[in-house]
Write an enzyme that holds these catalytic residues in place. Structure first.
Site, PDB file in Angstrom:
ATOM      1  N   THR A 144       0.829  -1.199   0.000  1.00 27.57           N
ATOM      2  CA  THR A 144       0.000   0.000   0.000  1.00 27.57           C
ATOM      3  C   THR A 144       0.869   1.256   0.000  1.00 27.57           C
ATOM      4  O   THR A 144       1.951   1.273   0.605  1.00 27.57           O
ATOM      5  CB  THR A 144      -0.970   0.034   1.216  1.00 27.57           C
ATOM      6  OG1 THR A 144      -1.290   1.389   1.516  1.00 27.57           O
ATOM      7  CG2 THR A 144      -0.374  -0.607   2.445  1.00 27.57           C
ATOM      8  N   SER A 179      -1.208   3.460  10.489  1.00 28.55           N
ATOM      9  CA  SER A 179      -2.131   2.550  11.197  1.00 28.55           C
ATOM     10  C   SER A 179      -1.415   1.223  11.396  1.00 28.55           C
ATOM     11  O   SER A 179      -0.388   0.959  10.755  1.00 28.55           O
ATOM     12  CB  SER A 179      -3.403   2.312  10.374  1.00 28.55           C
ATOM     13  OG  SER A 179      -3.143   1.366   9.337  1.00 28.55           O
ATOM     14  N   TYR A 181      -2.569  -1.689  10.464  1.00 29.60           N
ATOM     15  CA  TYR A 181      -2.674  -2.404   9.192  1.00 29.60           C
ATOM     16  C   TYR A 181      -1.524  -2.018   8.264  1.00 29.60           C
ATOM     17  O   TYR A 181      -0.846  -2.878   7.703  1.00 29.60           O
ATOM     18  CB  TYR A 181      -4.031  -2.106   8.528  1.00 29.60           C
ATOM     19  CG  TYR A 181      -3.977  -2.202   7.027  1.00 29.60           C
ATOM     20  CD1 TYR A 181      -3.863  -3.445   6.394  1.00 29.60           C
ATOM     21  CD2 TYR A 181      -3.996  -1.057   6.225  1.00 29.60           C
ATOM     22  CE1 TYR A 181      -3.766  -3.533   5.004  1.00 29.60           C
ATOM     23  CE2 TYR A 181      -3.913  -1.140   4.849  1.00 29.60           C
ATOM     24  CZ  TYR A 181      -3.794  -2.372   4.248  1.00 29.60           C
ATOM     25  OH  TYR A 181      -3.695  -2.458   2.887  1.00 29.60           O
ATOM     26  N   HIS A 182      -1.305  -0.703   8.111  1.00 25.05           N
ATOM     27  CA  HIS A 182      -0.232  -0.271   7.208  1.00 25.05           C
ATOM     28  C   HIS A 182       1.129  -0.744   7.713  1.00 25.05           C
ATOM     29  O   HIS A 182       2.027  -1.044   6.934  1.00 25.05           O
ATOM     30  CB  HIS A 182      -0.255   1.255   7.038  1.00 25.05           C
ATOM     31  CG  HIS A 182      -1.451   1.744   6.259  1.00 25.05           C
ATOM     32  ND1 HIS A 182      -2.564   2.294   6.852  1.00 25.05           N
ATOM     33  CD2 HIS A 182      -1.707   1.740   4.921  1.00 25.05           C
ATOM     34  CE1 HIS A 182      -3.455   2.625   5.916  1.00 25.05           C
ATOM     35  NE2 HIS A 182      -2.958   2.292   4.738  1.00 25.05           N
ATOM     36  N   LYS A 185       1.876  -4.104   6.536  1.00 25.28           N
ATOM     37  CA  LYS A 185       2.297  -4.114   5.126  1.00 25.28           C
ATOM     38  C   LYS A 185       3.791  -3.810   5.016  1.00 25.28           C
ATOM     39  O   LYS A 185       4.482  -4.347   4.163  1.00 25.28           O
ATOM     40  CB  LYS A 185       1.495  -3.092   4.310  1.00 25.28           C
ATOM     41  CG  LYS A 185       0.015  -3.370   4.231  1.00 25.28           C
ATOM     42  CD  LYS A 185      -0.268  -4.704   3.579  1.00 25.28           C
ATOM     43  CE  LYS A 185      -1.226  -4.632   2.455  1.00 25.28           C
ATOM     44  NZ  LYS A 185      -1.672  -5.948   1.962  1.00 25.28           N
TER      45      LYS A 185
END
Ligand SMILES: NC(=O)c1ccc[n+]([C@@H]2O[C@H](COP(=O)([O-])OP(=O)(O)OC[C@H]3O[C@@H](n4cnc5c(N)ncnc54)[C@H](O)[C@@H]3O)[C@@H](O)[C@H]2O)c1
Length: 384
Positions: A144, A179, A181-182, A185
């Site tokens: 991302t 975040s 989530y990031h 990644k």
């Protein structure tokens, strides 16, 4: 090419499966319905009910004559992933199978732990399975743009040349996620880069911006082939959400000053980017990083675009400034490079009034299904 799509039930997974099979590739899909079950747990539903993967695969076969085998199971389980890789023996692996929602990852400790474990364990298992069963296969991993954050210098395409005391070295571009989530990644990218160096894997990491859209060349014939359209705060992406808010007469929720700028792309471009990456694979021992978006917009610009298109169709389409539940810069410099996919042949579909009108028309046709209570729950990112 024999292609295995991990996360094939998802917003991007199923449209990708249809697209690649329509282009003559031999495709198989894997999913454990994690996204569906998390949505149910959080009491949010997509705008239109989506048939399960077996049903969609059968429907696609009847429409297009392409057979897409379906494997249902958890890619964190080694026995399962081992069996799938042995049976399919893929030449290309598209890895979408993660918990992809930043707001969900910030909901509470259990959501954070699930995101962390799921994303890292699936990525590690994919790496181990490729090494064991198909070491020449090309992994196309969805990363991302959020991995880079919003630094005050230009964002390069994955790598940065650093000159220091007369010497130089190429490093992964510095990453600083906003975040959990990031952050997973970023950790995925580090895992892939480590095993590319150690095992000579062949990997493309696509740093994708937020995707919008519903329609692709392959799904126009039957609404049952459409992807999930979530419009809730946890799983919906911003442009899809604004379109549905405009139709529901719910003022578009611009967080804070609205100057948050990101790179966006149409779902059709996602399919083309993934296909172009597969058809032009990275070399053995290469981690190729491509920034996958076509245009940058601030949140204010997106809301204004939706407002203009929706007003032309008779909606009030108000814009509201709401307190920002996230911790992020609301005004910042943003200039990311994105030439790699254009060089591979991508022909971008830009966000025109026509594209927006078609989305608005679709949402308006399903207006009765919109539950306004799902739209904004104000999940604060600093609560955990
Ligand atoms: N949609 C976007 O705007 C966007 C933007 C940037 C990056 N991405 C990335 O693209 C990928 C796909 O995104 P999406 O929007 O289609 O998400 P999605 O949630 O709709 O799709 C992911 C799919 O993977 C499946 N999955 C997750 N964990 C699994 C596991 N352990 N075993 C088997 N299946 C599993 C889920 O059930 C889901 O169907 C994600 O990795 C996401 O981080 C998406």
């Amino acid at each position: 090419m024999k292609i295995l799509i991990l996360g094939g039930d998802g917003y991007l997974g199923w449209p990708t499966a249809m697209h690649l099979s329509a282009q003559g590739h031999q495709v198989a899909v894997v999913d454990n319905y994690l996204r569906r079950s998390l949505c149910r747990e959080e009491n949010v539903e997509p705008l239109v009910e989506v048939p399960n993967l077996h049903q969609r695969s059968a429907l696609w076969e009847s429409v297009a004559g392409c057979h897409i085998p379906v494997f249902i199971g958890d890619l964190r389980q080694w026995d399962f992933i081992e069996d799938v890789f042995q049976r399919v023996a893929p030449e290309g692996v598209v890895h979408y199978a993660e918990q992809p929602a930043a707001p969900y990852s910030m909901l509470n400790r259990s959501a954070a732990t699930l995101t962390l474990r799921n994303n890292l364990e699936v990525t590690a298992n994919v790496i181990f399975a490729v090494r064991e069963f198909c070491p020449d296969a090309h992994i196309v991993k969805l990363g991302t743009m959020g991995e880079y954050g919003t630094p005050d210098i230009d964002i390069e395409e994955g790598w940065l040349d650093v000159q220091r005391k007369g010497r130089h070295q190429k490093f992964l571009y510095p990453r600083q996620a906003g975040s959990l989530y990031h952050t997973t990644k970023i950790m995925d990218t580090d895992l892939l880069w480590f095993y590319v160096r150690i095992w000579n894997l062949r990997v493309t990491d696509l740093m994708q911006g937020p995707v919008y859209g519903i329609f692709t060349q392959e799904n126009r014939t039957d609404e049952n082939l459409y992807p999930f359209i979530n419009y809730d705060e946890l799983f919906g992406t911003v442009l899809n959400r604004f379109v549905i808010q405009a139709v529901a007469d719910y003022p578009m929720t611009v967080y804070g000053k609205g100057g948050q700028t990101r790179g966006y792309l149409n779902i059709i471009d996602t399919l083309n980017c993934v296909r172009l990456s597969l058809e032009n694979p990275a070399a053995k021992g290469e981690l190729r990083i491509l920034n996958q978006f076509t245009e940058t917009f601030s949140v204010n610009q997106l809301a204004q675009k939706v407002q203009r298109a929706a007003r032309a169709m008779g909606f009030r389409a108000e814009i509201a400034t709401v307190e920002n539940p996230r911790k992020e810069a609301e005004e910042h410099y943003y200039n990311p490079a994105h030439t790699g996919l254009l060089d591979l042949g991508l022909e971008p579909q830009f966000l025109t009034d026509e594209v927006l009108s078609e989305m608005i028309e679709f949402a308006a046709g399903h207006k009765n299904a919109i539950n306004p209570e799902q739209i904004y729950r104000k999940v604060p990112w600093d609560r955990q």
